[in-house]
Enzyme design. Structure first.
Site, PDB file in Angstrom:
ATOM      1  N   SER A 109      94.533  49.196 -64.654  1.00  0.00           N
ATOM      2  CA  SER A 109      94.680  48.030 -65.525  1.00  0.00           C
ATOM      3  C   SER A 109      93.858  48.082 -66.809  1.00  0.00           C
ATOM      4  O   SER A 109      94.031  47.210 -67.669  1.00  0.00           O
ATOM      5  CB  SER A 109      94.340  46.753 -64.750  1.00  0.00           C
ATOM      6  OG  SER A 109      95.392  46.439 -63.867  1.00  0.00           O
ATOM      7  N   LYS A 139      95.997  47.912 -69.753  1.00  0.00           N
ATOM      8  CA  LYS A 139      96.390  46.638 -70.357  1.00  0.00           C
ATOM      9  C   LYS A 139      95.696  46.395 -71.696  1.00  0.00           C
ATOM     10  O   LYS A 139      96.229  45.698 -72.560  1.00  0.00           O
ATOM     11  CB  LYS A 139      96.081  45.482 -69.398  1.00  0.00           C
ATOM     12  CG  LYS A 139      96.924  45.443 -68.133  1.00  0.00           C
ATOM     13  CD  LYS A 139      96.462  44.313 -67.209  1.00  0.00           C
ATOM     14  CE  LYS A 139      97.408  44.080 -66.042  1.00  0.00           C
ATOM     15  NZ  LYS A 139      97.408  45.170 -65.058  1.00  0.00           N
ATOM     16  N   TYR A 179      95.986  36.404 -62.528  1.00  0.00           N
ATOM     17  CA  TYR A 179      95.998  37.796 -62.996  1.00  0.00           C
ATOM     18  C   TYR A 179      97.323  38.435 -62.596  1.00  0.00           C
ATOM     19  O   TYR A 179      97.708  38.402 -61.424  1.00  0.00           O
ATOM     20  CB  TYR A 179      94.827  38.552 -62.377  1.00  0.00           C
ATOM     21  CG  TYR A 179      94.637  39.938 -62.947  1.00  0.00           C
ATOM     22  CD1 TYR A 179      93.988  40.119 -64.165  1.00  0.00           C
ATOM     23  CD2 TYR A 179      95.112  41.055 -62.278  1.00  0.00           C
ATOM     24  CE1 TYR A 179      93.818  41.374 -64.698  1.00  0.00           C
ATOM     25  CE2 TYR A 179      94.946  42.324 -62.810  1.00  0.00           C
ATOM     26  CZ  TYR A 179      94.299  42.474 -64.010  1.00  0.00           C
ATOM     27  OH  TYR A 179      94.139  43.730 -64.536  1.00  0.00           O
ATOM     28  N   GLU A 203      87.751  40.802 -70.894  1.00  0.00           N
ATOM     29  CA  GLU A 203      87.010  39.662 -70.336  1.00  0.00           C
ATOM     30  C   GLU A 203      85.574  39.757 -70.823  1.00  0.00           C
ATOM     31  O   GLU A 203      84.993  40.844 -70.805  1.00  0.00           O
ATOM     32  CB  GLU A 203      87.081  39.714 -68.806  1.00  0.00           C
ATOM     33  CG  GLU A 203      88.517  39.629 -68.284  1.00  0.00           C
ATOM     34  CD  GLU A 203      88.712  40.276 -66.922  1.00  0.00           C
ATOM     35  OE1 GLU A 203      87.693  40.569 -66.253  1.00  0.00           O
ATOM     36  OE2 GLU A 203      89.870  40.507 -66.532  1.00  0.00           O
ATOM     37  N   LYS A 255      86.440  45.555 -68.489  1.00  0.00           N
ATOM     38  CA  LYS A 255      87.729  45.586 -67.805  1.00  0.00           C
ATOM     39  C   LYS A 255      87.665  46.626 -66.696  1.00  0.00           C
ATOM     40  O   LYS A 255      87.188  47.733 -66.903  1.00  0.00           O
ATOM     41  CB  LYS A 255      88.860  45.931 -68.777  1.00  0.00           C
ATOM     42  CG  LYS A 255      90.252  45.835 -68.156  1.00  0.00           C
ATOM     43  CD  LYS A 255      90.652  44.386 -67.919  1.00  0.00           C
ATOM     44  CE  LYS A 255      91.917  44.266 -67.082  1.00  0.00           C
ATOM     45  NZ  LYS A 255      91.645  44.505 -65.632  1.00  0.00           N
ATOM     46  N   SER A 314      92.434  49.982 -61.486  1.00  0.00           N
ATOM     47  CA  SER A 314      92.626  50.753 -60.252  1.00  0.00           C
ATOM     48  C   SER A 314      94.094  51.105 -60.069  1.00  0.00           C
ATOM     49  O   SER A 314      94.977  50.329 -60.421  1.00  0.00           O
ATOM     50  CB  SER A 314      92.161  49.958 -59.028  1.00  0.00           C
ATOM     51  OG  SER A 314      90.799  49.629 -59.104  1.00  0.00           O
TER      52      SER A 314
END
Length: 393
Positions: free
Chosen positions: A89, A92, A175, A297, A340, A343
């Site tokens: 991820s 992203k 999420y 984040e 961030k 996985s």
């Protein structure tokens, strides 16, 4: 993390000298920071049976690389700074950057609704959300994964068209891969280029990431690490609907620390890309101590380890969280810890950086293992580096 804390130990001068080259101590064979990384990395590898681990650290533009173990148990090939890992991820963040890059170039506006770019979605419930909602997990209740029975683009559009929200857009964070995947689709469509080509032919080269891929070419396959799942079986990512947009990037610790340095504004980039990167750091929603940017984040710095562990916990990934919209959105901050996790079934990754301190770290492993030890290791290393940096000044 504070100047009177335990991190600033009596041997601080030696550590900082070795890191920043302020005395003959810089020539010491092993600095304390090297020992810290090595001891912590080996402990994690032993505890979680991780075959290979690659760590990169940047401190004021100075990079350090730490590579341990093997990229494949079968071949015994060693991990290097060029070994390719699946980053899950963390992919992203590139999808978000592609969207902001498209916006800076006038191809889309994050305040738009999806139906403007995908006519099939006009009039649907999904057309009531914004692209910002898609990039902040606040569309209204997507599941974590695309349903298994969605196998092609036509089925995907049917799924999106019939999707029903669980709650109003912007009220809860759930999420989700479907929403960021949709943002990636829209960003690529606005640029009139397939998503994988948008990253491989445009974004990655602009970022100086010349060894990063969605589809690893045959010439680079020898660099592609073998992943191992929690049962130690060898696995690699399988193609799937929206996999490229949500979790499909394969990259090296060398390329990913460069991306971190671009985010830290330590690397020269053109004005368009610089603006696009900054736009991914805008804060849109508050969830307790965590601010939800566009995928990234962030937490006010200094931050406690417990706060970071909570923010990167399974609870945050699997359960809905009440979100408070920031009006107006919060401009990019400097005194923040931005991070961030990522996985796949056979890999585990973590990236974090602190703009104010010009510090960043990347941790890549060819084993799926928990987020907690990744965050602990990063916190331990960046805290030590921060302590040294402040002692220097």
């Amino acid at each position: 993390m504070h100047s009177n804390g335990k991190f600033c130990a009596p041997f601080l001068f030696l550590v900082c000298a070795a890191l920043f080259g302020t005395s003959a101590a810089a020539d010491t064979e092993k600095s304390d920071i090297d020992n810290l990384v090595q001891d912590a990395a080996q402990a994690i590898m032993q505890q979680y049976k991780i075959p290979g681990l690659a760590i990169a650290v940047t401190a004021n533009g100075k990079q350090s690389f730490y590579n341990y173990g093997v990229a494949s148990r079968e071949t015994g090939r060693k991990v290097t700074r060029n070994t390719l890992f699946e980053i899950g991820s963390i992919s992203k963040t590139f999808t978000a950057t592609l969207a902001t890059y498209a916006q800076v170039n006038g191809r889309l506006a994050l305040s738009d609704n999806p139906g403007k770019y995908l006519p099939q979605l006009q009039g649907s419930q999904l057309d009531k959300v914004t692209l910002i909602n898609l990039g902040t997990h606040t569309a209204g209740g997507f599941p974590l994964q695309i349903p298994d029975d969605v196998q092609n683009n036509e089925q995907l559009m049917d799924y999106f068209r019939s999707w029903q929200p669980l709650f109003a857009p912007g009220t809860y964070r759930t999420y989700a891969n479907p929403s960021i995947g949709l943002l990636g689709m829209i960003a690529a469509k606005s640029m009139n280029i397939p998503f994988d080509k948008a990253l491989e032919a445009q974004l990655f080269p602009k970022l100086g990431m010349h060894g990063s891929f969605i589809n690893v070419p045959s010439s680079n396959m020898p660099l592609y690490a073998q992943g191992y799942n929690k049962q130690d079986a060898p696995v690699r990512l399988s193609p799937g609907v929206l996999a490229a947009e949500a979790y499909g990037v394969k990259t090296s610790v060398q390329d990913l620390i460069r991306f971190v340095e671009v985010n830290l504004n330590l690397t020269q980039t053109d004005a368009t890309l610089k603006r696009a990167i900054a736009d991914t750091h805008i804060g849109y929603f508050q969830l307790g101590p965590m601010t939800q940017d566009l995928i990234w984040e962030q937490y006010g710095y200094p931050v406690s380890l417990d706060t970071l562990l909570e923010g990167n916990s399974d609870k945050m990934a699997y359960e809905r969280q009440a979100a408070t919209e920031l009006t107006p959105p919060q401009p990019p901050q400097q005194a923040v810890w931005v991070n961030k996790t990522g996985s796949t079934r056979g890999f585990g990754a973590y990236a974090a950086f602190i703009p104010e301190k010009k510090l960043g770290i990347v941790i890549l492993a060819n084993k799926n293992y928990p987020n907690e030890p990744r965050v602990r290791l990063a916190y331990q290393i960046l805290s030590k580096l921060d302590c040294c940096s402040r002692a220097e000044h």
